[in-house]
Design an enzyme around this catalytic site. Structure first.
Site, PDB file in Angstrom:
ATOM      1  N   ASP A  60       0.853  -1.191   0.000  1.00 58.00           N
ATOM      2  CA  ASP A  60       0.000   0.000   0.000  1.00 58.00           C
ATOM      3  C   ASP A  60       0.889   1.240   0.000  1.00 58.00           C
ATOM      4  O   ASP A  60       1.009   1.923   1.014  1.00 58.00           O
ATOM      5  CB  ASP A  60      -0.914  -0.032   1.240  1.00 58.00           C
ATOM      6  CG  ASP A  60      -1.843   1.166   1.302  1.00 58.00           C
ATOM      7  OD1 ASP A  60      -1.885   1.950   0.341  1.00 58.00           O
ATOM      8  OD2 ASP A  60      -2.540   1.300   2.332  1.00 58.00           O
ATOM      9  N   LYS A  62       0.348   3.680  -2.066  1.00 54.53           N
ATOM     10  CA  LYS A  62      -0.481   4.755  -2.660  1.00 54.53           C
ATOM     11  C   LYS A  62       0.328   5.508  -3.712  1.00 54.53           C
ATOM     12  O   LYS A  62       0.521   6.723  -3.639  1.00 54.53           O
ATOM     13  CB  LYS A  62      -1.042   5.679  -1.590  1.00 54.53           C
ATOM     14  CG  LYS A  62      -1.979   4.934  -0.653  1.00 54.53           C
ATOM     15  CD  LYS A  62      -2.955   5.808   0.056  1.00 54.53           C
ATOM     16  CE  LYS A  62      -3.888   4.988   0.908  1.00 54.53           C
ATOM     17  NZ  LYS A  62      -3.223   4.180   1.968  1.00 54.53           N
ATOM     18  N   ASP A  65       2.523   9.035  -9.160  1.00 53.00           N
ATOM     19  CA  ASP A  65       3.631   9.777  -9.768  1.00 53.00           C
ATOM     20  C   ASP A  65       3.498   9.735 -11.289  1.00 53.00           C
ATOM     21  O   ASP A  65       2.506   9.253 -11.827  1.00 53.00           O
ATOM     22  CB  ASP A  65       4.956   9.160  -9.285  1.00 53.00           C
ATOM     23  CG  ASP A  65       6.017  10.214  -9.057  1.00 53.00           C
ATOM     24  OD1 ASP A  65       6.245  11.030  -9.983  1.00 53.00           O
ATOM     25  OD2 ASP A  65       6.621  10.246  -7.970  1.00 53.00           O
TER      26      ASP A  65
HETATM   27  P1  XMP Z   1      -6.979   0.688  10.484  1.00 54.54           P
HETATM   28  O1  XMP Z   1      -6.002   0.621  11.591  1.00 54.54           O
HETATM   29  O2  XMP Z   1      -7.711   1.986  10.422  1.00 54.54           O
HETATM   30  O3  XMP Z   1      -6.058   0.609   9.172  1.00 54.54           O
HETATM   31  O4  XMP Z   1      -7.899  -0.494  10.409  1.00 54.54           O
HETATM   32  C1  XMP Z   1      -6.535   0.847   7.882  1.00 54.54           C
HETATM   33  C2  XMP Z   1      -5.433   0.660   6.888  1.00 54.54           C
HETATM   34  O5  XMP Z   1      -5.930   0.951   5.578  1.00 54.54           O
HETATM   35  C3  XMP Z   1      -5.313   2.129   5.072  1.00 54.54           C
HETATM   36  N1  XMP Z   1      -6.409   2.954   4.622  1.00 54.54           N
HETATM   37  C4  XMP Z   1      -6.671   3.260   3.370  1.00 54.54           C
HETATM   38  N2  XMP Z   1      -6.041   2.925   2.260  1.00 54.54           N
HETATM   39  N3  XMP Z   1      -7.659   4.109   1.010  1.00 54.54           N
HETATM   40  C5  XMP Z   1      -6.534   3.374   1.078  1.00 54.54           C
HETATM   41  O6  XMP Z   1      -5.959   3.078   0.032  1.00 54.54           O
HETATM   42  C6  XMP Z   1      -8.336   4.476   2.097  1.00 54.54           C
HETATM   43  O7  XMP Z   1      -9.366   5.137   2.023  1.00 54.54           O
HETATM   44  C7  XMP Z   1      -7.806   4.022   3.335  1.00 54.54           C
HETATM   45  N4  XMP Z   1      -8.238   4.175   4.569  1.00 54.54           N
HETATM   46  C8  XMP Z   1      -7.364   3.492   5.355  1.00 54.54           C
HETATM   47  C9  XMP Z   1      -4.533   2.762   6.185  1.00 54.54           C
HETATM   48  O8  XMP Z   1      -3.361   3.372   5.710  1.00 54.54           O
HETATM   49  C10 XMP Z   1      -4.239   1.577   7.062  1.00 54.54           C
HETATM   50  O9  XMP Z   1      -3.090   0.893   6.589  1.00 54.54           O
END
Ligand code: XMP
Length: 215
Positions: A60, A62, A65
Site C-alpha cells: 500500500d 499509494k 507519480d
Molecule cells: P486501520 O487501523 O484503520 O487501518 O484499520 C486501515 C489501513 O488501511 C489504510 N487505509 C486506506 N487505504 N484508502 C486506502 O488506500 C483508504 O481510504 C484508506 N483508509 C485506510 C490505512 O493506511 C491503514 O493501513
C-alpha cells in the site's frame, strides 16, 4: 489472492518482532496482508520478501507519480515479492495504465474515495470517475470506504467487474458486515487486529462475522 475469509490484515505495526508475531498468529485466517510505509520504514523493504513467504503481500504505497516513476516503484515491489499494489487514480490514465503494465499480472488496486473524514473533501467528488477509469485501465480492484458503506455500492456500480477492498472497519468506525453487504469483496483491518491483546481471536471474530453473511 484467495477469497476465503475476505479479511486482509493491515499490518501497520512498527515493532518488527511484534508485527511478525501478529502475522504468524493470523496468517491461517486472513486472505492477504497489506503493508504500508510505517512497517517498511521500520523494517526495511526486505520485509516484503519475508512476509511474502507467509501470505500474499499487498504493498500500500499509494503510488501517485509520473508513469516512469510508478513503473520503477512497482517493479521493485514485485521483485521483492508483492502480489499486489495500491495506487492513486488522480494522476490520470497514462499513469494508471503504466501501473497495470508494470505489475505484469499482479493485482493493482486503485484508491477511490478515502475512508477518513477528509476523504469527502476531494476524493469523494471523483470516486465514480476513478472507478470507471480503473476498469478501463485494466486494474484488478478498487479501495472504497467501509466508513461510508452506501458509497461502496455507488462506486461498485461504476466498475461492476472490479474487486472492492474496503478499509475503515473497527478503529475508524466502520463495520465489516455493512461493508460486505454493500458490495465489498474484502475488508481491510489494521488496529482492531494488530492492536488487540489477542490478534488471533480478533481476526477470527471478524472472519466469523463475514462468514455468517453466508456467501
Ligand atoms: P486501520 O487501523 O484503520 O487501518 O484499520 C486501515 C489501513 O488501511 C489504510 N487505509 C486506506 N487505504 N484508502 C486506502 O488506500 C483508504 O481510504 C484508506 N483508509 C485506510 C490505512 O493506511 C491503514 O493501513
Amino acid at each position: 489472492m484467495k477469497m476465503d475469509s475476505r479479511l486482509i490484515l493491515a499490518l501497520d505495526e512498527t515493532d518488527v518482532p511484534k508485527a511478525l508475531h501478529v502475522l504468524d498468529e493470523v496468517c491461517g485466517i486472513i486472505d492477504a496482508v497489506k503493508i504500508n510505509w510505517p512497517l517498511i520504514l521500520s523494517a526495511g523493504p526486505e520485509i516484503i520478501t519475508t512476509l511474502s513467504q507467509k501470505a500474499d503481500v499487498i504493498c500500500d504505497f499509494k503510488i501517485a507519480d509520473i508513469p516512469n516513476t510508478d513503473r520503477l516503484i512497482i517493479e521493485q515491489s514485485v521483485k521483492r515479492g508483492a502480489s499486489g499494489v495500491i495506487v492513486h487514480a488522480f494522476t490520470g490514465t497514462d499513469s494508471l495504465k503504466e501501473c497495470v503494465s508494470a505489475a505484469g499480472g499482479r493485482d493493482v488496486f486503485v484508491v477511490t474515495e478515502m475512508s477518513h473524514p477528509g476523504g469527502q473533501e476531494f476524493t469523494a467528488k471523483h470516486a465514480e470517475e476513478f472507478a470507471a477509469m480503473a476498469a478501463e485501465c485494466g486494474a484488478s480492484g478498487l479501495i472504497a470506504p467501509a466508513t461510508r458503506p452506501e458509497r461502496i455500492k455507488k462506486i461498485k456500480e461504476s466498475a461492476p467487474g472490479l474487486l472492492i477492498l474496503s478499509p475503515g472497519v473497527g478503529a475508524q468506525g466502520g463495520s465489516a458486515s455493512n461493508a460486505v453487504l454493500n458490495g465489498a469483496d474484502y475488508v481491510i483491518v489494521g488496529r482492531s487486529i494488530y492492536g488487540s491483546s489477542d490478534p488471533k481471536d480478533a481476526a477470527q471474530k471478524l472472519a466469523d462475522e463475514i462468514k455468517a453473511l453466508r456467501f
